[in-house]
Design a protein around this motif. Structure first.
Motif, PDB file in Angstrom:
ATOM      1  N   GLN A 251       0.825  -1.201   0.000  1.00  0.00           N
ATOM      2  CA  GLN A 251       0.000   0.000   0.000  1.00  0.00           C
ATOM      3  C   GLN A 251       0.865   1.259   0.000  1.00  0.00           C
ATOM      4  N   ALA A 252       1.905   1.254   0.824  1.00  0.00           N
ATOM      5  CA  ALA A 252       2.770   2.427   0.911  1.00  0.00           C
ATOM      6  C   ALA A 252       3.480   2.701  -0.405  1.00  0.00           C
ATOM      7  N   TRP A 253       4.012   1.643  -1.029  1.00  0.00           N
ATOM      8  CA  TRP A 253       4.696   1.824  -2.301  1.00  0.00           C
ATOM      9  C   TRP A 253       3.707   2.233  -3.387  1.00  0.00           C
ATOM     10  N   SER A 254       2.499   1.693  -3.364  1.00  0.00           N
ATOM     11  CA  SER A 254       1.492   2.075  -4.352  1.00  0.00           C
ATOM     12  C   SER A 254       1.167   3.562  -4.235  1.00  0.00           C
ATOM     13  N   GLN A 255       1.153   4.074  -3.004  1.00  0.00           N
ATOM     14  CA  GLN A 255       0.912   5.500  -2.807  1.00  0.00           C
ATOM     15  C   GLN A 255       2.061   6.333  -3.372  1.00  0.00           C
ATOM     16  N   VAL A 256       3.286   5.832  -3.232  1.00  0.00           N
ATOM     17  CA  VAL A 256       4.432   6.525  -3.824  1.00  0.00           C
ATOM     18  C   VAL A 256       4.290   6.548  -5.344  1.00  0.00           C
ATOM     19  N   VAL A 257       3.897   5.411  -5.916  1.00  0.00           N
ATOM     20  CA  VAL A 257       3.711   5.333  -7.373  1.00  0.00           C
ATOM     21  C   VAL A 257       2.657   6.334  -7.834  1.00  0.00           C
ATOM     22  N   GLU A 258       1.553   6.427  -7.103  1.00  0.00           N
ATOM     23  CA  GLU A 258       0.511   7.389  -7.461  1.00  0.00           C
ATOM     24  C   GLU A 258       1.041   8.815  -7.386  1.00  0.00           C
ATOM     25  N   ALA A 259       1.916   9.087  -6.420  1.00  0.00           N
ATOM     26  CA  ALA A 259       2.510  10.423  -6.329  1.00  0.00           C
ATOM     27  C   ALA A 259       3.410  10.698  -7.529  1.00  0.00           C
TER      28      ALA A 259
ATOM     29  N   VAL B 137       0.843   0.909 -16.384  1.00  0.00           N
ATOM     30  CA  VAL B 137       1.171  -0.259 -15.568  1.00  0.00           C
ATOM     31  C   VAL B 137       0.518  -0.073 -14.198  1.00  0.00           C
ATOM     32  N   PRO B 138      -0.201  -1.079 -13.672  1.00  0.00           N
ATOM     33  CA  PRO B 138      -0.837  -0.946 -12.359  1.00  0.00           C
ATOM     34  C   PRO B 138       0.170  -0.575 -11.270  1.00  0.00           C
ATOM     35  N   ALA B 139      -0.254   0.298 -10.371  1.00  0.00           N
ATOM     36  CA  ALA B 139       0.638   0.748  -9.307  1.00  0.00           C
ATOM     37  C   ALA B 139       1.149  -0.422  -8.472  1.00  0.00           C
ATOM     38  N   ASP B 140       0.298  -1.418  -8.255  1.00  0.00           N
ATOM     39  CA  ASP B 140       0.706  -2.559  -7.440  1.00  0.00           C
ATOM     40  C   ASP B 140       1.827  -3.349  -8.099  1.00  0.00           C
ATOM     41  N   HIS B 141       1.858  -3.378  -9.425  1.00  0.00           N
ATOM     42  CA  HIS B 141       2.929  -4.090 -10.120  1.00  0.00           C
ATOM     43  C   HIS B 141       4.265  -3.401  -9.890  1.00  0.00           C
ATOM     44  N   VAL B 142       4.257  -2.079  -9.932  1.00  0.00           N
ATOM     45  CA  VAL B 142       5.486  -1.328  -9.660  1.00  0.00           C
ATOM     46  C   VAL B 142       5.897  -1.516  -8.200  1.00  0.00           C
ATOM     47  N   ALA B 143       4.914  -1.477  -7.301  1.00  0.00           N
ATOM     48  CA  ALA B 143       5.200  -1.646  -5.874  1.00  0.00           C
ATOM     49  C   ALA B 143       5.855  -2.998  -5.600  1.00  0.00           C
ATOM     50  N   ARG B 144       5.299  -4.064  -6.174  1.00  0.00           N
ATOM     51  CA  ARG B 144       5.856  -5.395  -5.959  1.00  0.00           C
ATOM     52  C   ARG B 144       7.274  -5.505  -6.524  1.00  0.00           C
ATOM     53  N   THR B 145       7.523  -4.847  -7.646  1.00  0.00           N
ATOM     54  CA  THR B 145       8.860  -4.895  -8.242  1.00  0.00           C
ATOM     55  C   THR B 145       9.883  -4.227  -7.344  1.00  0.00           C
ATOM     56  N   MET B 146       9.542  -3.073  -6.786  1.00  0.00           N
ATOM     57  CA  MET B 146      10.480  -2.368  -5.910  1.00  0.00           C
ATOM     58  C   MET B 146      10.698  -3.132  -4.607  1.00  0.00           C
ATOM     59  N   MET B 147       9.634  -3.759  -4.100  1.00  0.00           N
ATOM     60  CA  MET B 147       9.788  -4.572  -2.895  1.00  0.00           C
ATOM     61  C   MET B 147      10.686  -5.769  -3.162  1.00  0.00           C
ATOM     62  N   ALA B 148      10.515  -6.399  -4.329  1.00  0.00           N
ATOM     63  CA  ALA B 148      11.358  -7.543  -4.687  1.00  0.00           C
ATOM     64  C   ALA B 148      12.816  -7.115  -4.814  1.00  0.00           C
ATOM     65  N   THR B 149      13.052  -5.907  -5.315  1.00  0.00           N
ATOM     66  CA  THR B 149      14.416  -5.388  -5.419  1.00  0.00           C
ATOM     67  C   THR B 149      15.042  -5.259  -4.037  1.00  0.00           C
ATOM     68  N   ALA B 150      14.291  -4.711  -3.103  1.00  0.00           N
ATOM     69  CA  ALA B 150      14.801  -4.556  -1.740  1.00  0.00           C
ATOM     70  C   ALA B 150      15.045  -5.915  -1.085  1.00  0.00           C
ATOM     71  N   GLN B 151      14.097  -6.845  -1.270  1.00  0.00           N
ATOM     72  CA  GLN B 151      14.255  -8.169  -0.674  1.00  0.00           C
ATOM     73  C   GLN B 151      15.474  -8.887  -1.248  1.00  0.00           C
ATOM     74  N   GLY B 152      15.678  -8.754  -2.559  1.00  0.00           N
ATOM     75  CA  GLY B 152      16.843  -9.379  -3.167  1.00  0.00           C
ATOM     76  C   GLY B 152      18.144  -8.801  -2.650  1.00  0.00           C
ATOM     77  N   PHE B 153      18.159  -7.494  -2.447  1.00  0.00           N
ATOM     78  CA  PHE B 153      19.355  -6.851  -1.905  1.00  0.00           C
ATOM     79  C   PHE B 153      19.658  -7.369  -0.503  1.00  0.00           C
ATOM     80  N   ILE B 154      18.618  -7.473   0.323  1.00  0.00           N
ATOM     81  CA  ILE B 154      18.809  -7.963   1.689  1.00  0.00           C
ATOM     82  C   ILE B 154      19.314  -9.406   1.675  1.00  0.00           C
ATOM     83  N   ALA B 155      18.762 -10.232   0.770  1.00  0.00           N
ATOM     84  CA  ALA B 155      19.205 -11.623   0.669  1.00  0.00           C
ATOM     85  C   ALA B 155      20.672 -11.698   0.257  1.00  0.00           C
ATOM     86  N   GLN B 156      21.096 -10.862  -0.687  1.00  0.00           N
ATOM     87  CA  GLN B 156      22.508 -10.841  -1.081  1.00  0.00           C
ATOM     88  C   GLN B 156      23.396 -10.443   0.088  1.00  0.00           C
ATOM     89  N   GLN B 157      22.972  -9.441   0.832  1.00  0.00           N
ATOM     90  CA  GLN B 157      23.766  -9.003   1.977  1.00  0.00           C
ATOM     91  C   GLN B 157      23.875 -10.125   3.009  1.00  0.00           C
TER      92      GLN B 157
END
Length: 206
Positions: free
Chosen positions: A140-148, A159-179
């Motif tokens: 929800q928070a990322w979707s609000q950023v996308v709308e902004a 592109v639906p806001a939720d699709h962008v939100a999920r992509t950015m979350m996956a990027t963060a999760q992948g970074f944390i997993a690499q670390q």
């Protein structure tokens, strides 16, 4: 008897959570005993149990705090007229939670703690509920950023806001997993990589 101030109570709670986080990050949830937490926090069993009944409550509190803090940062960004670009915003949040506020200063250990929280949800229904709640809040928070971004005219609407939100979350999760797994990544790498991908221009065809 002197009354204990709310500030003192919160400082003691923080002391316990930071000590528990260091123990969990260093040894894992299951190899950490409550006695380890007492020793790391420098408190008696009675003092710790006044705030938390056991390890499950400590793990849940650590997870909830992390989600609340990250979600708050994105909600703040969504309220801006023009939020920071995704590379800057994501890097800012990760830098705060993986560098500036890491108990003990060990970024890899803290990333491992986050990954442990993810895996622990497979056997802990209470923690799974907290993770799901946090995940939905992040979406929800990322979707609000996308709308902004869209309101400011810097992001298309096809592109639906939720699709962008999920992509950015996956990027963060992948970074944390690499670390967590390799320990050889820095937030600047993610920021630079995202900036480069965002600037790509595909050649015209035909």
């Amino acid at each position: 008897m002197a009354r204990v101030s709310p500030e003192h109570l919160e400082a003691r709670r923080r002391q316990i959570l930071d000590g528990a986080a260091r123990c969990f990050a260093r040894n894992g949830f299951h190899a950490t005993s409550m006695q380890d937490v007492f020793a790391e926090a420098g408190l008696s069993a009675g003092a710790v149990y006044r705030y938390f009944k056991g390890k499950d409550e400590l793990i849940s509190a650590i997870a909830r705090e992390a989600f609340d803090g990250i979600r708050g940062a994105f909600h703040e960004a969504a309220g801006m007229a023009v939020p920071p670009a995704p590379d800057v915003l994501l890097a800012r949040v990760l830098r705060t939670f993986l560098e500036e506020e890491v108990p003990g200063g060990d970024r890899q250990a803290f990333a491992r703690l986050i990954v442990q929280v993810w895996t622990e949800t497979l056997r802990n229904d209470r923690l799974a509920a907290i993770l799901n709640e946090g995940f939905q809040g992040m979406r929800q928070a990322w979707s609000q950023v996308v709308e902004a971004y869209r309101r400011s005219g810097i992001l298309p609407v096809d592109v639906p806001a939720d699709h962008v939100a999920r992509t950015m979350m996956a990027t963060a999760q992948g970074f944390i997993a690499q670390q967590a797994l390799f320990g050889d990544v820095r937030v600047e790498m993610l920021e630079d990589g995202l900036r480069a991908l965002m600037s790509m221009r595909l050649p015209e065809t035909g």
